[in-house]
Design a protein around this motif. Structure first.
Motif, PDB file in Angstrom:
ATOM      1  N   ALA A 277       0.642  -1.208  -0.088  1.00 16.65           N
ATOM      2  CA  ALA A 277       0.085  -0.032  -0.020  1.00 16.65           C
ATOM      3  C   ALA A 277       0.837   1.346  -0.016  1.00 16.65           C
ATOM      4  CB  ALA A 277      -1.053  -0.024   1.128  1.00 16.65           C
ATOM      5  N   ILE A 278       1.847   1.409   0.712  1.00 14.97           N
ATOM      6  CA  ILE A 278       2.896   2.150   0.794  1.00 14.97           C
ATOM      7  C   ILE A 278       3.554   2.605  -0.574  1.00 14.97           C
ATOM      8  CG2 ILE A 278       5.027   3.152   1.859  1.00 14.97           C
ATOM      9  CD1 ILE A 278       4.519   1.416   4.239  1.00 14.97           C
ATOM     10  N   ALA A 279       3.905   1.359  -1.201  1.00 11.87           N
ATOM     11  CA  ALA A 279       4.437   1.505  -2.593  1.00 11.87           C
ATOM     12  C   ALA A 279       3.641   2.116  -3.453  1.00 11.87           C
ATOM     13  CB  ALA A 279       5.035   0.129  -3.000  1.00 11.87           C
ATOM     14  N   ALA A 280       2.230   1.429  -3.363  1.00 11.34           N
ATOM     15  CA  ALA A 280       1.349   1.952  -4.477  1.00 11.34           C
ATOM     16  C   ALA A 280       0.942   3.566  -4.323  1.00 11.34           C
ATOM     17  CB  ALA A 280      -0.014   1.365  -4.160  1.00 11.34           C
ATOM     18  N   ARG A 281       0.750   4.035  -2.931  1.00 10.63           N
ATOM     19  CA  ARG A 281       0.685   5.337  -2.724  1.00 10.63           C
ATOM     20  C   ARG A 281       1.690   6.390  -3.432  1.00 10.63           C
ATOM     21  NH1 ARG A 281       1.847   7.383   1.807  1.00 10.63           N
ATOM     22  NH2 ARG A 281       1.635   5.389   2.934  1.00 10.63           N
TER      23      ARG A 281
ATOM     24  N   ASN B  39       3.946   5.681  -5.619  1.00 12.67           N
ATOM     25  CA  ASN B  39       4.482   5.346  -6.805  1.00 12.67           C
ATOM     26  C   ASN B  39       5.723   4.763  -6.901  1.00 12.67           C
ATOM     27  OD1 ASN B  39       3.373   4.918  -9.575  1.00 12.67           O
ATOM     28  ND2 ASN B  39       4.420   7.019 -10.068  1.00 12.67           N
ATOM     29  N   MET B  40       5.861   3.457  -6.206  1.00 12.58           N
ATOM     30  CA  MET B  40       7.326   3.101  -6.262  1.00 12.58           C
ATOM     31  C   MET B  40       7.068   1.342  -6.115  1.00 12.58           C
ATOM     32  SD  MET B  40       9.029   5.087  -2.898  1.00 12.58           S
ATOM     33  CE  MET B  40      10.684   4.454  -3.223  1.00 12.58           C
ATOM     34  N   LYS B  41       8.048   0.880  -6.520  1.00 11.23           N
ATOM     35  CA  LYS B  41       7.869  -1.008  -6.499  1.00 11.23           C
ATOM     36  C   LYS B  41       8.102  -1.014  -5.130  1.00 11.23           C
ATOM     37  CE  LYS B  41       9.471  -1.816 -11.057  1.00 11.23           C
ATOM     38  NZ  LYS B  41      10.529  -2.619 -11.864  1.00 11.23           N
ATOM     39  N   VAL B  42       7.536  -2.409  -4.670  1.00 13.48           N
ATOM     40  CA  VAL B  42       7.918  -2.656  -3.245  1.00 13.48           C
ATOM     41  C   VAL B  42       9.246  -2.746  -2.791  1.00 13.48           C
ATOM     42  CG1 VAL B  42       7.397  -4.667  -1.603  1.00 13.48           C
ATOM     43  CG2 VAL B  42       5.693  -3.921  -3.185  1.00 13.48           C
ATOM     44  N   GLU B  43       9.904  -3.049  -3.698  1.00 17.54           N
ATOM     45  CA  GLU B  43      11.588  -3.481  -3.342  1.00 17.54           C
ATOM     46  C   GLU B  43      12.130  -2.000  -3.216  1.00 17.54           C
ATOM     47  OE1 GLU B  43       9.906  -4.776  -5.991  1.00 17.54           O
ATOM     48  OE2 GLU B  43       9.845  -6.941  -5.101  1.00 17.54           O
ATOM     49  N   ALA B  44      11.664  -1.054  -3.829  1.00 15.82           N
ATOM     50  CA  ALA B  44      12.136   0.150  -3.858  1.00 15.82           C
ATOM     51  C   ALA B  44      12.028   0.866  -2.588  1.00 15.82           C
ATOM     52  CB  ALA B  44      11.795   1.069  -5.147  1.00 15.82           C
ATOM     53  N   VAL B  45      10.605   0.363  -2.009  1.00 18.96           N
ATOM     54  CA  VAL B  45      10.248   1.051  -0.842  1.00 18.96           C
ATOM     55  C   VAL B  45      11.310   0.401   0.527  1.00 18.96           C
ATOM     56  CG1 VAL B  45       8.533   1.133   0.999  1.00 18.96           C
ATOM     57  CG2 VAL B  45       7.938   1.601  -1.381  1.00 18.96           C
ATOM     58  N   VAL B  46      11.512  -1.079   0.172  1.00 17.03           N
ATOM     59  CA  VAL B  46      12.363  -1.717   1.488  1.00 17.03           C
ATOM     60  C   VAL B  46      13.714  -1.197   0.929  1.00 17.03           C
ATOM     61  CG1 VAL B  46      13.223  -3.968   1.792  1.00 17.03           C
ATOM     62  CG2 VAL B  46      10.669  -3.510   1.242  1.00 17.03           C
ATOM     63  N   ASN B  47      14.008  -1.011   0.069  1.00 14.37           N
ATOM     64  CA  ASN B  47      15.598  -0.396  -0.219  1.00 14.37           C
ATOM     65  C   ASN B  47      15.719   0.968   0.339  1.00 14.37           C
ATOM     66  OD1 ASN B  47      16.420  -3.012  -1.177  1.00 14.37           O
ATOM     67  ND2 ASN B  47      16.146  -2.231  -3.184  1.00 14.37           N
ATOM     68  N   ALA B  48      14.913   1.828   0.168  1.00 13.17           N
ATOM     69  CA  ALA B  48      14.890   3.253   0.499  1.00 13.17           C
ATOM     70  C   ALA B  48      14.742   3.132   2.158  1.00 13.17           C
ATOM     71  CB  ALA B  48      13.665   4.039  -0.178  1.00 13.17           C
TER      72      ALA B  48
ATOM     73  N   VAL C 289      -4.077   0.140  -3.565  1.00 11.03           N
ATOM     74  CA  VAL C 289      -3.686  -1.197  -3.788  1.00 11.03           C
ATOM     75  C   VAL C 289      -3.069  -1.178  -5.000  1.00 11.03           C
ATOM     76  CG1 VAL C 289      -5.474  -2.416  -2.240  1.00 11.03           C
ATOM     77  CG2 VAL C 289      -5.724  -2.037  -4.601  1.00 11.03           C
ATOM     78  N   PRO C 290      -2.329  -2.119  -5.216  1.00 12.30           N
ATOM     79  CA  PRO C 290      -1.461  -2.100  -6.774  1.00 12.30           C
ATOM     80  C   PRO C 290      -2.402  -2.965  -7.637  1.00 12.30           C
ATOM     81  CG  PRO C 290      -0.232  -3.264  -5.168  1.00 12.30           C
ATOM     82  CD  PRO C 290      -1.376  -3.103  -4.360  1.00 12.30           C
ATOM     83  N   ASP C 291      -2.183  -2.594  -8.938  1.00 18.90           N
ATOM     84  CA  ASP C 291      -3.120  -3.101  -9.962  1.00 18.90           C
ATOM     85  C   ASP C 291      -3.437  -4.657  -9.947  1.00 18.90           C
ATOM     86  OD1 ASP C 291      -2.827  -0.172 -10.850  1.00 18.90           O
ATOM     87  OD2 ASP C 291      -1.807  -0.741 -12.912  1.00 18.90           O
ATOM     88  N   TYR C 292      -2.370  -5.305  -9.599  1.00 18.89           N
ATOM     89  CA  TYR C 292      -2.827  -6.591  -9.648  1.00 18.89           C
ATOM     90  C   TYR C 292      -3.753  -7.056  -8.690  1.00 18.89           C
ATOM     91  CZ  TYR C 292       0.169  -7.865  -5.310  1.00 18.89           C
ATOM     92  OH  TYR C 292       0.822  -7.731  -4.161  1.00 18.89           O
ATOM     93  N   VAL C 293      -3.692  -6.494  -7.531  1.00 21.62           N
ATOM     94  CA  VAL C 293      -4.730  -6.734  -6.366  1.00 21.62           C
ATOM     95  C   VAL C 293      -6.167  -6.656  -7.139  1.00 21.62           C
ATOM     96  CG1 VAL C 293      -5.816  -6.139  -4.258  1.00 21.62           C
ATOM     97  CG2 VAL C 293      -3.146  -6.107  -4.433  1.00 21.62           C
ATOM     98  N   VAL C 294      -6.365  -5.471  -7.996  1.00 23.35           N
ATOM     99  CA  VAL C 294      -7.659  -5.468  -8.564  1.00 23.35           C
ATOM    100  C   VAL C 294      -7.897  -6.474  -9.548  1.00 23.35           C
ATOM    101  CG1 VAL C 294      -9.121  -3.852  -9.944  1.00 23.35           C
ATOM    102  CG2 VAL C 294      -7.400  -2.741  -8.256  1.00 23.35           C
ATOM    103  N   ARG C 295      -6.977  -6.698 -10.189  1.00 22.90           N
ATOM    104  CA  ARG C 295      -7.182  -7.806 -11.376  1.00 22.90           C
ATOM    105  C   ARG C 295      -7.393  -9.184 -10.427  1.00 22.90           C
ATOM    106  NH1 ARG C 295      -3.081  -4.821 -13.686  1.00 22.90           N
ATOM    107  NH2 ARG C 295      -3.429  -3.842 -15.463  1.00 22.90           N
ATOM    108  N   THR C 296      -6.629  -9.445  -9.531  1.00 26.94           N
ATOM    109  CA  THR C 296      -6.742 -10.700  -8.824  1.00 26.94           C
ATOM    110  C   THR C 296      -8.314 -10.855  -8.233  1.00 26.94           C
ATOM    111  OG1 THR C 296      -4.520 -10.998  -8.483  1.00 26.94           O
ATOM    112  CG2 THR C 296      -5.782 -12.377  -7.154  1.00 26.94           C
ATOM    113  N   HIS C 297      -8.716  -9.698  -7.463  1.00 29.76           N
ATOM    114  CA  HIS C 297     -10.008 -10.160  -6.936  1.00 29.76           C
ATOM    115  C   HIS C 297     -11.002 -10.154  -7.755  1.00 29.76           C
ATOM    116  CE1 HIS C 297      -9.532  -9.677  -2.671  1.00 29.76           C
ATOM    117  NE2 HIS C 297      -8.469  -8.892  -2.773  1.00 29.76           N
ATOM    118  N   ALA C 298     -10.889  -9.273  -8.943  1.00 29.12           N
ATOM    119  CA  ALA C 298     -12.045  -9.450  -9.985  1.00 29.12           C
ATOM    120  C   ALA C 298     -11.893 -10.711 -10.942  1.00 29.12           C
ATOM    121  CB  ALA C 298     -11.723  -8.396 -11.113  1.00 29.12           C
TER     122      ALA C 298
END
Length: 112
Positions: free
Chosen positions: A26-30, A32-41, A89-98
């Motif tokens: 959620a942090i990454a989506a908000r 506009n970063m990749k999860v890995e970039a948030v963790v590294n930052a 949420v990230p795009d893939y969460v929307v697609r997965t739930h749908a």
């Protein structure tokens, strides 16, 4: 390819949000970063998650209202990225739930 630089706003968002129980996705989506970039930052900034929380890949849990909103919007021409941003949420969460609910995009929907 050069690495994208983090903005001051992204770094401040990580400083404020990473030490909370908010899912890293959620942090990454908000931000506009990749999860890995948030963790590294966060690692670079010396910011840590609360004890017991993993740094990434938490399970996405949506409220019933969010699920209803997601499924209703997914069946329209609204871009998936906008639905995801509205729900935090990230795009893939929307697609997965749908997909799990059997909801399909209309033929007139933009390809995402």
């Amino acid at each position: 390819m050069p690495r994208a630089r983090w903005t001051d706003e992204q770094l401040q968002g990580i400083r404020e949000s990473y030490p909370t129980e908010e899912p890293v996705e959620a942090i990454a989506a908000r931000l506009n970063m990749k999860v890995e970039a948030v963790v590294n930052a966060a690692r670079t900034l010396g910011v840590r998650r609360p004890t017991g929380l993993k740094p990434s890949r938490t399970k996405w849990l949506l409220t019933e209202d969010q699920k209803r909103d997601l499924l209703a919007a997914y069946g329209t021409d609204e871009p998936v990225a906008e639905i995801a941003a509205r729900l935090g949420v990230p795009d893939y969460v929307v697609r997965t739930h749908a997909q799990e609910a059997g909801v399909r995009r209309p033929a007139s929907a933009p390809s995402d």
